[in-house]
Design a protein around this motif. Structure first.
Motif, PDB file in Angstrom:
ATOM      1  N   ARG A  93       0.842  -1.193   0.000  1.00 16.86           N
ATOM      2  CA  ARG A  93       0.000   0.000   0.000  1.00 16.86           C
ATOM      3  C   ARG A  93       0.879   1.245   0.000  1.00 16.86           C
ATOM      4  N   LEU A  94       0.553   2.181  -0.890  1.00 18.47           N
ATOM      5  CA  LEU A  94       1.285   3.447  -0.969  1.00 18.47           C
ATOM      6  C   LEU A  94       0.295   4.582  -0.772  1.00 18.47           C
ATOM      7  N   ARG A  95       0.499   5.368   0.289  1.00 19.90           N
ATOM      8  CA  ARG A  95      -0.414   6.452   0.643  1.00 19.90           C
ATOM      9  C   ARG A  95       0.210   7.783   0.251  1.00 19.90           C
ATOM     10  N   LEU A  96      -0.451   8.482  -0.665  1.00 15.70           N
ATOM     11  CA  LEU A  96       0.090   9.720  -1.210  1.00 15.70           C
ATOM     12  C   LEU A  96      -0.861  10.883  -0.958  1.00 15.70           C
ATOM     13  N   ALA A  97      -0.313  11.989  -0.486  1.00 16.43           N
ATOM     14  CA  ALA A  97      -1.070  13.228  -0.358  1.00 16.43           C
ATOM     15  C   ALA A  97      -0.659  14.162  -1.504  1.00 16.43           C
ATOM     16  N   PHE A  98      -1.537  15.086  -1.858  1.00 12.85           N
ATOM     17  CA  PHE A  98      -1.186  15.991  -2.951  1.00 12.85           C
ATOM     18  C   PHE A  98      -1.880  17.336  -2.780  1.00 12.85           C
ATOM     19  N   ALA A  99      -1.155  18.397  -3.136  1.00 14.62           N
ATOM     20  CA  ALA A  99      -1.753  19.722  -3.214  1.00 14.62           C
ATOM     21  C   ALA A  99      -2.616  19.772  -4.468  1.00 14.62           C
ATOM     22  N   SER A 100      -3.688  20.530  -4.414  1.00 15.46           N
ATOM     23  CA  SER A 100      -4.681  20.499  -5.498  1.00 15.46           C
ATOM     24  C   SER A 100      -4.093  20.853  -6.854  1.00 15.46           C
ATOM     25  N   THR A 101      -3.137  21.790  -6.905  1.00 12.17           N
ATOM     26  CA  THR A 101      -2.639  22.247  -8.207  1.00 12.17           C
ATOM     27  C   THR A 101      -1.824  21.196  -8.939  1.00 12.17           C
ATOM     28  N   VAL A 102      -1.302  20.171  -8.238  1.00 13.97           N
ATOM     29  CA  VAL A 102      -0.523  19.161  -8.957  1.00 13.97           C
ATOM     30  C   VAL A 102      -1.405  18.345  -9.889  1.00 13.97           C
ATOM     31  N   ALA A 103      -2.700  18.379  -9.668  1.00 12.08           N
ATOM     32  CA  ALA A 103      -3.624  17.641 -10.534  1.00 12.08           C
ATOM     33  C   ALA A 103      -3.685  18.242 -11.937  1.00 12.08           C
ATOM     34  N   TYR A 104      -3.150  19.452 -12.110  1.00 12.00           N
ATOM     35  CA  TYR A 104      -3.181  20.100 -13.423  1.00 12.00           C
ATOM     36  C   TYR A 104      -1.899  19.868 -14.220  1.00 12.00           C
ATOM     37  N   GLY A 105      -0.953  19.156 -13.625  1.00 10.87           N
ATOM     38  CA  GLY A 105       0.307  18.904 -14.308  1.00 10.87           C
ATOM     39  C   GLY A 105       0.485  17.454 -14.694  1.00 10.87           C
ATOM     40  N   ARG A 106       1.705  16.970 -14.554  1.00 11.75           N
ATOM     41  CA  ARG A 106       2.053  15.626 -15.018  1.00 11.75           C
ATOM     42  C   ARG A 106       1.838  14.540 -13.969  1.00 11.75           C
ATOM     43  N   VAL A 107       1.608  14.941 -12.728  1.00  7.47           N
ATOM     44  CA  VAL A 107       1.487  13.963 -11.646  1.00  7.47           C
ATOM     45  C   VAL A 107       0.397  12.921 -11.896  1.00  7.47           C
ATOM     46  N   SER A 112      -1.141   7.289 -12.795  1.00  6.96           N
ATOM     47  CA  SER A 112      -1.938   6.361 -13.593  1.00  6.96           C
ATOM     48  C   SER A 112      -1.062   5.267 -14.206  1.00  6.96           C
ATOM     49  N   LYS A 113       0.086   5.646 -14.733  1.00  8.68           N
ATOM     50  CA  LYS A 113       0.972   4.648 -15.343  1.00  8.68           C
ATOM     51  C   LYS A 113       1.543   3.717 -14.285  1.00  8.68           C
ATOM     52  N   PHE A 114       1.897   4.279 -13.125  1.00  7.87           N
ATOM     53  CA  PHE A 114       2.429   3.432 -12.039  1.00  7.87           C
ATOM     54  C   PHE A 114       1.388   2.423 -11.607  1.00  7.87           C
ATOM     55  N   ARG A 115       0.134   2.862 -11.487  1.00  8.81           N
ATOM     56  CA  ARG A 115      -0.946   1.956 -11.107  1.00  8.81           C
ATOM     57  C   ARG A 115      -1.119   0.857 -12.150  1.00  8.81           C
ATOM     58  N   HIS A 116      -0.991   1.224 -13.419  1.00 10.04           N
ATOM     59  CA  HIS A 116      -1.194   0.260 -14.508  1.00 10.04           C
ATOM     60  C   HIS A 116      -0.127  -0.832 -14.503  1.00 10.04           C
ATOM     61  N   ILE A 117       1.128  -0.457 -14.252  1.00 14.23           N
ATOM     62  CA  ILE A 117       2.216  -1.439 -14.337  1.00 14.23           C
ATOM     63  C   ILE A 117       2.498  -2.104 -12.992  1.00 14.23           C
ATOM     64  N   ASN A 118       1.816  -1.658 -11.932  1.00 16.98           N
ATOM     65  CA  ASN A 118       1.985  -2.254 -10.604  1.00 16.98           C
ATOM     66  C   ASN A 118       0.613  -2.591 -10.034  1.00 16.98           C
ATOM     67  N   SER A 119      -0.018  -3.584 -10.629  1.00 21.60           N
ATOM     68  CA  SER A 119      -1.399  -3.915 -10.276  1.00 21.60           C
ATOM     69  C   SER A 119      -1.542  -4.445  -8.855  1.00 21.60           C
ATOM     70  N   ASP A 120      -0.430  -4.913  -8.256  1.00 22.49           N
ATOM     71  CA  ASP A 120      -0.503  -5.438  -6.900  1.00 22.49           C
ATOM     72  C   ASP A 120      -0.292  -4.362  -5.834  1.00 22.49           C
ATOM     73  N   VAL A 121      -0.124  -3.124  -6.274  1.00 26.64           N
ATOM     74  CA  VAL A 121       0.055  -2.011  -5.344  1.00 26.64           C
ATOM     75  C   VAL A 121      -1.275  -1.282  -5.180  1.00 26.64           C
ATOM     76  N   LYS A 122      -1.664  -1.069  -3.933  1.00 33.52           N
ATOM     77  CA  LYS A 122      -2.868  -0.301  -3.646  1.00 33.52           C
ATOM     78  C   LYS A 122      -2.472   1.150  -3.387  1.00 33.52           C
ATOM     79  N   LEU A 123      -2.921   2.048  -4.250  1.00 37.56           N
ATOM     80  CA  LEU A 123      -2.620   3.465  -4.097  1.00 37.56           C
ATOM     81  C   LEU A 123      -3.768   4.161  -3.384  1.00 37.56           C
ATOM     82  N   GLU A 124      -3.441   4.914  -2.343  1.00 32.13           N
ATOM     83  CA  GLU A 124      -4.431   5.703  -1.621  1.00 32.13           C
ATOM     84  C   GLU A 124      -4.038   7.168  -1.757  1.00 32.13           C
ATOM     85  N   LEU A 125      -4.927   7.983  -2.327  1.00 31.67           N
ATOM     86  CA  LEU A 125      -4.646   9.385  -2.609  1.00 31.67           C
ATOM     87  C   LEU A 125      -5.552  10.287  -1.781  1.00 31.67           C
ATOM     88  N   ARG A 126      -4.978  11.373  -1.289  1.00 30.03           N
ATOM     89  CA  ARG A 126      -5.774  12.322  -0.515  1.00 30.03           C
ATOM     90  C   ARG A 126      -5.267  13.730  -0.761  1.00 30.03           C
TER      91      ARG A 126
END
Length: 305
Positions: A93-107, A112-126
């Motif tokens: 499990r990988l728990r990631l926090a993010f500031a709202s403006t990063v959603a407008y860039g490359r993050v 999405s690509k990390f999730r696609h190639i690491n299907s056994d990893v649970k990503l939690e975003l807040r």
């Protein structure tokens, strides 16, 4: 307490339907196996086998146990693989926090690509402001966080991967006299009231902007504070003042607003992924994924129309 050893013995007898063959399969003698099954029945308070001199058959209780025992043994057999995968950073499990403006860039694309190639990893975003992220990272509620800060001002005590360095653009209501200019001077907006984020939501960035005003012989008048960048520009569109926004956000149009580059304004904003103490194997894998992405470069920017 039922042991896995007892369940393996039980499954062997149930599948062989013969104590001697089951004992041979388990590389043990028959008497200890027979006694082990009697002990198991006593522990469970139920007969597991119908025994005669000619045959062994499962009771209904034995059949129910067989289904569960096979499932538990399969799960136990997978434990070494699961642990090894976690140790190598390819599951967990990988728990990631993010500031709202990063959603407008490359993050989002990196995630999405990390999730696609690491299907056994649970990503939690807040989504969270920097002050919330700092407290949560200290409390180990997050593994890492995407933050905005003044260039070079990574919070003390944190490791960081720099993701982007960019300038502020000024957001103007379309009625502003400078809105018709391709590039504005700071003097064109220096006396305008501003709508901005509170200092606790980005201390180093707030201070960098304040310092820019002072260096240019001015002092900002804050008309309104808001957390979300969308809220800030909405208030600008309503005529409450101007706002300073990251370039990456200024690429997205909004009715009633124009974004303009300020002549001579240096890059003041840095976006970083930060984490506390030593990174886990999974976080190391995520950091390497970002750093190894083909588009992981600090981009040059074009003026926004």
């Amino acid at each position: 307490m039922i042991e896995l050893r007892q369940l393996r013995q039980f499954v062997a007898v149930a599948e062989e339907m013969h104590f001697r063959r089951a004992a041979q399969r388990l590389h043990m003698t028959q008497p200890p196996l027979t006694q082990a099954m009697r002990n198991l029945e006593e522990q469970l308070g139920a007969s597991l086998f119908d025994r005669t001199t000619r045959r062994v058959a499962l009771t209904s209780a034995g059949q129910a146990l067989l289904d569960q025992a096979r499932r538990l043994l399969q799960m136990s057999d997978q434990i070494p693989t699961i642990v090894e995968a976690a140790a190598q950073g390819i599951s967990g499990r990988l728990r990631l926090a993010f500031a709202s403006t990063v959603a407008y860039g490359r993050v989002p694309g990196w995630i999405s690509k990390f999730r696609h190639i690491n299907s056994d990893v649970k990503l939690e975003l807040r989504e969270a402001t920097i002050d919330v992220q700092m407290a949560a990272l200290e409390a180990e509620e997050f593994d890492a966080g995407f933050i905005l800060h003044a260039v070079g001002a990574v919070p003390m005590g944190f490791s960081a991967l720099s993701l982007l360095i960019e300038p502020f653009f000024v957001a103007l209501p379309v009625s502003h006299p400078a809105a018709t200019k391709k590039t504005v001077m700071f003097a064109d907006v220096a006396s305008d009231s501003i709508v901005t984020f509170p200092r606790n939501a980005g201390p180093s960035l707030f201070d960098a902007l304040l310092s820019y005003y002072h260096t240019n012989g001015s002092s900002p008048h804050i008309a309104q504070e808001a957390i979300e960048m969308q809220t800030i520009v909405s208030l600008v569109a309503a005529g409450m003042g101007i706002a300073w926004v990251p370039y990456v956000f200024a690429r997205f149009a909004r009715p009633g607003i124009v974004y303009r580059q300020v002549d001579g304004m240096a890059d003041l904003i840095e976006t970083s992924l930060i984490w506390k103490d030593r990174a886990s194997p999974l976080l190391e894998r995520f950091v390497a994924h970002i750093a190894g992405s083909p588009n992981f470069v600090h981009p040059t920017f074009d003026p926004v129309d």
